[in-house]
Design a protein around this motif. Sequence first.
Motif, mmCIF file in Angstrom:
data_model
loop_
_atom_site.group_PDB
_atom_site.id
_atom_site.type_symbol
_atom_site.label_atom_id
_atom_site.label_comp_id
_atom_site.label_asym_id
_atom_site.label_seq_id
_atom_site.Cartn_x
_atom_site.Cartn_y
_atom_site.Cartn_z
ATOM 1 N N LEU A 64 0.836 -1.197 0.000
ATOM 2 C CA LEU A 64 0.000 0.000 0.000
ATOM 3 C C LEU A 64 0.872 1.250 0.000
ATOM 4 O O LEU A 64 1.907 1.304 0.664
ATOM 5 C CB LEU A 64 -0.910 0.016 1.230
ATOM 6 C CG LEU A 64 -2.029 -1.029 1.279
ATOM 7 C CD1 LEU A 64 -2.838 -0.856 2.554
ATOM 8 C CD2 LEU A 64 -2.938 -0.929 0.064
ATOM 9 N N LEU A 86 -4.222 -7.998 5.701
ATOM 10 C CA LEU A 86 -3.337 -6.831 5.634
ATOM 11 C C LEU A 86 -2.242 -7.047 6.674
ATOM 12 O O LEU A 86 -2.532 -7.236 7.851
ATOM 13 C CB LEU A 86 -4.137 -5.571 5.952
ATOM 14 C CG LEU A 86 -3.572 -4.227 5.509
ATOM 15 C CD1 LEU A 86 -3.677 -4.102 4.004
ATOM 16 C CD2 LEU A 86 -4.345 -3.099 6.176
ATOM 17 N N LYS A 94 -1.373 -8.711 11.747
ATOM 18 C CA LYS A 94 -2.268 -8.756 10.595
ATOM 19 C C LYS A 94 -3.647 -8.228 10.954
ATOM 20 O O LYS A 94 -4.091 -8.313 12.097
ATOM 21 C CB LYS A 94 -2.400 -10.195 10.075
ATOM 22 C CG LYS A 94 -1.125 -10.776 9.489
ATOM 23 C CD LYS A 94 -1.365 -12.176 8.941
ATOM 24 C CE LYS A 94 -0.086 -12.743 8.329
ATOM 25 N NZ LYS A 94 -0.310 -14.093 7.754
ATOM 26 N N VAL A 116 3.269 -2.024 4.597
ATOM 27 C CA VAL A 116 1.941 -2.618 4.744
ATOM 28 C C VAL A 116 1.638 -3.398 3.472
ATOM 29 O O VAL A 116 1.517 -2.820 2.391
ATOM 30 C CB VAL A 116 0.871 -1.542 4.986
ATOM 31 C CG1 VAL A 116 -0.491 -2.188 5.212
ATOM 32 C CG2 VAL A 116 1.252 -0.677 6.182
ATOM 33 N N VAL A 164 -0.505 -6.445 1.229
ATOM 34 C CA VAL A 164 -1.800 -7.086 1.036
ATOM 35 C C VAL A 164 -1.559 -8.395 0.300
ATOM 36 O O VAL A 164 -0.837 -8.427 -0.704
ATOM 37 C CB VAL A 164 -2.748 -6.186 0.220
ATOM 38 C CG1 VAL A 164 -4.100 -6.862 0.032
ATOM 39 C CG2 VAL A 164 -2.916 -4.836 0.904
#
Length: 200
Positions: free
Chosen positions: A77, A122, A135, A159, A161
Motif C-alpha cells: 500500500l 493486511l 495482521k 503494509v 496485502v
Amino acid sequence: MDSKDAQESLESGGGGARCRCSNGRRTAAAVLIIQSLLTAACAAFSLKILLNQQQQQTFSQDNGIFMQMLDLDSDELRFTAIWNQSVDLNNQKRVKLSCAGPYMVYLWACVKSYGTQKAVNLTLKQENKLERGNKFHLEPGCQEMQSVFMLSNNSEVTVKVEHTEDNFKIERLFLGLHYMLGAQCFSHPLEKPSKSEDAF
C-alpha cells in the motif's frame, strides 16, 4: 446674618458633607472593581500559560503517524501522511520508527468484493522479523479495527496485502500507529542496529 441665613448655611454645609461622603464610597467601590478585574485577568493569564505548557509537554511525548491510503502498488500500500510525530514515511510506502516496543495500530477501511473472494489479510511487515499476529483481516464493507503490535525501530514497516482478485477492491483505508510508552523511547533490545545506523 440672621437666624434664617445661619440655618440655610448649616443646611448647605451638611449637604456638602453628605456629597463628599457619597463620592468617597463611589471611589472605593470603583477601586474594588478594578482590583477584582485585575486579579481575574492575572488568574486567567496564569491559567493560559499553564495549559499551554501542559499541551506542549503532551505533544512532545506523542510518537506516531496517521496515514491515508493512496493506492496499491503491487502488493504494498502507498500512503500519504496526514499527521506524524517522530515517525517518518519514506517513498510513500515505508514507515521509519524512532522507538521500539508496543504500538497501538488502528485502521478504518471500506472494501468491496464483486466476485468469490470474501476477505483479504493486511500485514505490517518488517525485514528479519516474524509477522505473526501483525495482521488485520479485511472483509467486504466498512470496518474499524485496532490491535497492539510489537515493532522494531531497526527496520522500516511496510503494509502488504496478500494476493487479491481484480474484483476485490480496497476503496478507502486510513492507518495509524501510535507508540504506547510515551517519552520512554528504547531501541529493540534483542536486535543489532543496521550497518547504516552503525555508520553514524
